[in-house]
Write an enzyme that holds these catalytic residues in place. Structure first.
Site, mmCIF file in Angstrom:
data_model
loop_
_atom_site.group_PDB
_atom_site.id
_atom_site.type_symbol
_atom_site.label_atom_id
_atom_site.label_comp_id
_atom_site.label_asym_id
_atom_site.label_seq_id
_atom_site.Cartn_x
_atom_site.Cartn_y
_atom_site.Cartn_z
ATOM 1 N N ARG A 112 14.505 49.101 36.865
ATOM 2 C CA ARG A 112 13.586 47.975 36.767
ATOM 3 C C ARG A 112 12.150 48.437 36.476
ATOM 4 N NH1 ARG A 112 11.560 44.732 41.842
ATOM 5 N NH2 ARG A 112 10.384 43.038 40.878
ATOM 6 N N HIS A 116 10.113 47.232 33.206
ATOM 7 C CA HIS A 116 8.942 46.364 33.330
ATOM 8 C C HIS A 116 7.678 47.014 32.781
ATOM 9 C CE1 HIS A 116 10.448 43.076 36.254
ATOM 10 N NE2 HIS A 116 11.416 43.511 35.483
ATOM 11 N N HIS A 245 22.456 44.209 34.832
ATOM 12 C CA HIS A 245 22.588 43.510 36.108
ATOM 13 C C HIS A 245 23.833 43.956 36.872
ATOM 14 C CE1 HIS A 245 19.815 39.806 35.388
ATOM 15 N NE2 HIS A 245 19.221 40.731 36.116
ATOM 16 N N TRP A 277 25.015 40.993 41.731
ATOM 17 C CA TRP A 277 25.784 40.373 40.645
ATOM 18 C C TRP A 277 27.230 40.868 40.639
ATOM 19 C CZ3 TRP A 277 20.668 41.347 40.411
ATOM 20 C CH2 TRP A 277 19.823 40.382 39.851
ATOM 21 N N ASP A 285 28.978 49.730 34.967
ATOM 22 C CA ASP A 285 30.169 49.479 34.153
ATOM 23 C C ASP A 285 30.025 48.088 33.536
ATOM 24 O OD1 ASP A 285 30.718 47.693 36.224
ATOM 25 O OD2 ASP A 285 32.251 48.961 37.139
ATOM 26 N N ASP A 306 21.807 34.350 33.371
ATOM 27 C CA ASP A 306 23.100 35.041 33.294
ATOM 28 C C ASP A 306 24.157 34.108 32.701
ATOM 29 O OD1 ASP A 306 22.176 37.405 34.658
ATOM 30 O OD2 ASP A 306 22.351 36.311 36.547
#
Length: 377
Positions: A112, A116, A245, A277, A285, A306
């Site tokens: 992340r 970002h 995610h 998630w 994966d 999503d």
């Protein structure tokens, strides 16, 4: 109104981050300040004065000989190539990031962080650093306070000891190195990375807030396209990047989305809690695509952004493909991640460099008296 969200919300790392807080410079005022190295002696070029590369490394880059060119009565010496980051130090920093991941389970938040820092890029702005992108600006408090960056100070606290250990590495390179390494160490594809990113120097060079995606916009597909098309990404890359995610958890206290904990997150690893998630949220994966498609488990998170990848006709083509073919997902993800990590970056040298081209630092041979003995008195 929903808060801005991270494409890869991460586990809270308060415990691990606290251990390094005392080593982290204050994020207030001018940000995470790093005292500049003393200026190298002449005859280095002015361009190289901006680099943190040690003099010895620069001299080696000249291949131990000066290239001379004669013009009339004047003889000039070619300047050595300037590097924003020391390749040897960057390679060693990668090994330290791998060790950090083993003890902190910080894969999601490091992904992340890299995203970002790079994701503020605007392809319609030519000037650096106004165009945003991977330039290390996220180390400054003014940008850390952007809604989409909630909690990322913990990632900075984890990486700061590595930055202190390797002062010849830029923040911009370290953020992207950590992000790509986290993907690979979680079982994901090898990311074809290049390095040599230059850091911005002050908070005044940070981008304005609002360049990163929101979790629950009124029109999710349109919002994703607005944000990613501005970066120069296409629909395939949007869906491939959404697949990251598969790592991490959303924390409602940061993003406003998800449950405080689920059966998959209540015991960690790392700090417990959050809403993931996927079931194995530290494994990279294609399960994200499979789980979003089925939507059978209430303990797995599905954000509006999503769900739309299986609702929008163009996005759905790629989402269906990745749910069935992990190899295809890995290939497209690796390419999209590498592209994202380069957005808006200014490289020195301009072509960048690969760590795969950096030879391993030789280990001095251990002295053995027997080896050097003639056997005679």
């Amino acid at each position: 109104m929903a808060k801005a969200f991270s494409l890869t919300p991460a586990a809270s790392l308060a415990g691990a981050a606290a251990a390094t807080t005392r080593r982290l410079p204050s994020a207030r005022g001018a940000g995470f300040n790093l005292s500049p190295p003393p200026p190298p002696p002449p005859p280095l070029s002015l361009k190289c004065l901006r680099s943190s590369l040690p003099l010895s490394h620069l001299l080696l880059r000249q291949r131990r000989s000066a290239v001379r060119a004669t013009a009339g009565d004047f003889t000039t010496v070619a300047s050595p190539k300037s590097f924003a980051s020391d390749p040897d130090q960057l390679k060693r920093a990668r090994e330290d990031v791998k060790e950090l991941l083993k003890t902190t389970f910080s894969h999601p938040i490091l992904v992340r962080l890299g995203w970002h820092d790079a994701g503020t890029y605007n392809k319609n702005i030519e000037e650096w650093p106004q165009r945003g992108g991977a330039n290390g600006s996220l180390r400054f408090e003014v940008e850390l306070k952007h809604g989409a960056n909630a909690g990322l100070v913990n990632a900075l606290k984890l990486l700061q000891p590595i930055k202190d250990k390797y002062p010849g590495v830029t923040y911009a390179d370290l953020f992207q190195l950590a992000s790509a390494t986290a993907i690979e160490e979680a079982g994901g594809p090898k990311i074809p990375m290049k390095y040599g990113r230059v850091d911005v120097s002050s908070p005044a060079e940070c981008p304005e807030e609002g360049r990163l995606p929101d979790a629950g916009p009124p029109t999710p597909a349109g919002h994703l396209r607005d944000v990613f098309y501005r970066m120069g990404m296409d629909d395939k890359e949007i869906v491939a990047l959404s697949g990251a995610h598969t790592l991490g958890r959303s924390r409602p206290e940061r993003s406003g989305w998800g449950k405080p904990e689920t059966k998959y997150t209540k015991d960690g690893p790392g700090a417990p809690g959050g809403h993931s998630w996927t079931v194995q949220w530290l494994k990279f994966d294609n399960s994200y695509f499979k789980d979003i498609k089925e939507r059978k488990d209430e303990d797995l998170l599905v954000l509006p952004t999503d769900a739309v990848i299986f609702e929008d006709p163009s996005f759905k083509v790629y989402a269906e493909k990745y749910a069935e073919d992990q190899d295809a997902f890995f290939k497209d993800y690796a390419e999209a991640h590498a592209k994202l990590s380069n957005l808006g970056a200014k490289f020195e040298p301009p072509e960048g460099f690969s760590l795969e081209d950096v030879p391993a630092t030789p280990v001095p041979e251990k002295f053995s008296a027997a080896k050097y003995s003639s056997g005679k008195d």
